[in-house]
Design a protein around this motif. Structure first.
Motif, short mmCIF file in Angstrom:
data_model
loop_
_atom_site.label_atom_id
_atom_site.label_comp_id
_atom_site.label_asym_id
_atom_site.label_seq_id
_atom_site.Cartn_x
_atom_site.Cartn_y
_atom_site.Cartn_z
N LYS A 1 17.61 -5.07 -22.38
CA LYS A 1 17.80 -4.38 -23.65
C LYS A 1 16.44 -3.96 -24.21
O LYS A 1 15.47 -4.70 -24.09
N GLY A 2 16.42 -2.80 -24.85
CA GLY A 2 15.19 -2.35 -25.51
C GLY A 2 14.11 -1.92 -24.54
O GLY A 2 12.96 -2.29 -24.69
N VAL A 3 14.48 -1.12 -23.54
CA VAL A 3 13.50 -0.72 -22.53
C VAL A 3 12.83 0.62 -22.82
O VAL A 3 11.82 0.94 -22.20
N LEU A 4 13.36 1.38 -23.75
CA LEU A 4 12.75 2.68 -24.05
C LEU A 4 11.50 2.53 -24.90
O LEU A 4 11.44 1.71 -25.81
N THR A 5 10.51 3.34 -24.59
CA THR A 5 9.30 3.38 -25.41
C THR A 5 9.62 4.16 -26.68
O THR A 5 10.61 4.92 -26.72
N PRO A 6 8.80 4.03 -27.72
CA PRO A 6 9.04 4.84 -28.93
C PRO A 6 9.07 6.34 -28.64
O PRO A 6 9.89 7.07 -29.20
N ALA A 7 8.22 6.80 -27.73
CA ALA A 7 8.21 8.23 -27.37
C ALA A 7 9.53 8.62 -26.69
O ALA A 7 10.09 9.69 -26.97
N GLU A 8 10.04 7.74 -25.81
CA GLU A 8 11.32 8.02 -25.15
C GLU A 8 12.47 8.02 -26.15
O GLU A 8 13.41 8.81 -26.02
N GLU A 9 12.40 7.15 -27.15
CA GLU A 9 13.44 7.13 -28.18
C GLU A 9 13.50 8.46 -28.90
O GLU A 9 14.58 8.98 -29.19
N GLN A 10 12.33 9.04 -29.20
CA GLN A 10 12.29 10.35 -29.86
C GLN A 10 12.82 11.43 -28.91
O GLN A 10 13.60 12.29 -29.32
N LEU A 11 12.39 11.38 -27.66
CA LEU A 11 12.80 12.36 -26.66
C LEU A 11 14.30 12.31 -26.41
O LEU A 11 14.93 13.34 -26.15
N SER A 12 14.89 11.14 -26.51
CA SER A 12 16.31 10.96 -26.20
C SER A 12 17.24 11.57 -27.26
O SER A 12 18.45 11.60 -27.05
#
Length: 123
Positions: free
Chosen positions: A46-57
Motif C-alpha cells: 500500500k502507498g507505493v506511488l510517489t507524490p509526482a505519480e499521484e499527481q500524474l494519475s
C-alpha cells in the motif's frame, strides 16, 4: 532452534519486498502484507506511488503512463525478485504476476511456487 512459523515467513517476505521497493524503485510502501496460500504468495503493498505519480494519475493518460513505467521497471527486476523469494522460501518461482492501482496506490505481486509451501506449516 524453533521451527519458523507461517507468519514469520510472511513477515520475512514482506520485509524483503519493502527493502526491494526502497532500493530498486526508490521509495518504500507505507504498508506491506504477505499471504501464503498453498503454492502462492500474495504480496500487497500500500502507498507505493510517489507524490509526482499521484499527481500524474489524475488523468487517464497519466495513469496509463504510470502503469506502463512500473511494469517495465518490475520486468527489469524479475530475476532479482525470483532470487529473493527463492532464497527466503527454498522454492523456485514458477511465475510472477503484478498490477498497480493508480487510484488506490496499491500494488499486488503474486508469486507461484514449484511446491505447496503451506504444507510445511501445517501442524
Amino acid at each position: 532452534m524453533a521451527k519458523e512459523t507461517k507468519g514469520q515467513l510472511e513477515l520475512k517476505i514482506s520485509e524483503a519486498m519493502i527493502k526491494f521497493e526502497k532500493e530498486f524503485m526508490g521509495r518504500g510502501p507505507m504498508e506491506t502484507k504477505t499471504y501464503l496460500l498453498k503454492d502462492m504468495l500474495f504480496v500487497r503493498l500500500k502507498g507505493v506511488l510517489t507524490p509526482a505519480e499521484e499527481q500524474l494519475s489524475k488523468t487517464a493518460k497519466g495513469a496509463a503512463l504510470i502503469k506502463k513505467t512500473r511494469v517495465q521497471l518490475l520486468e527489469g527486476a524479475r530475476l532479482l525478485l525470483r532470487n529473493i523469494i527463492s532464497e527466503i522460501t527454498g522454492c523456485q518461482v514458477k511465475s510472477l504476476h503484478t498490477d498497480i492501482s493508480t487510484k488506490t496506490g496499491e500494488r499486488v505481486i503474486i508469486f507461484t511456487l514449484d511446491q505447496n509451501l503451506e504444507l510445511k506449516y501445517k501442524a
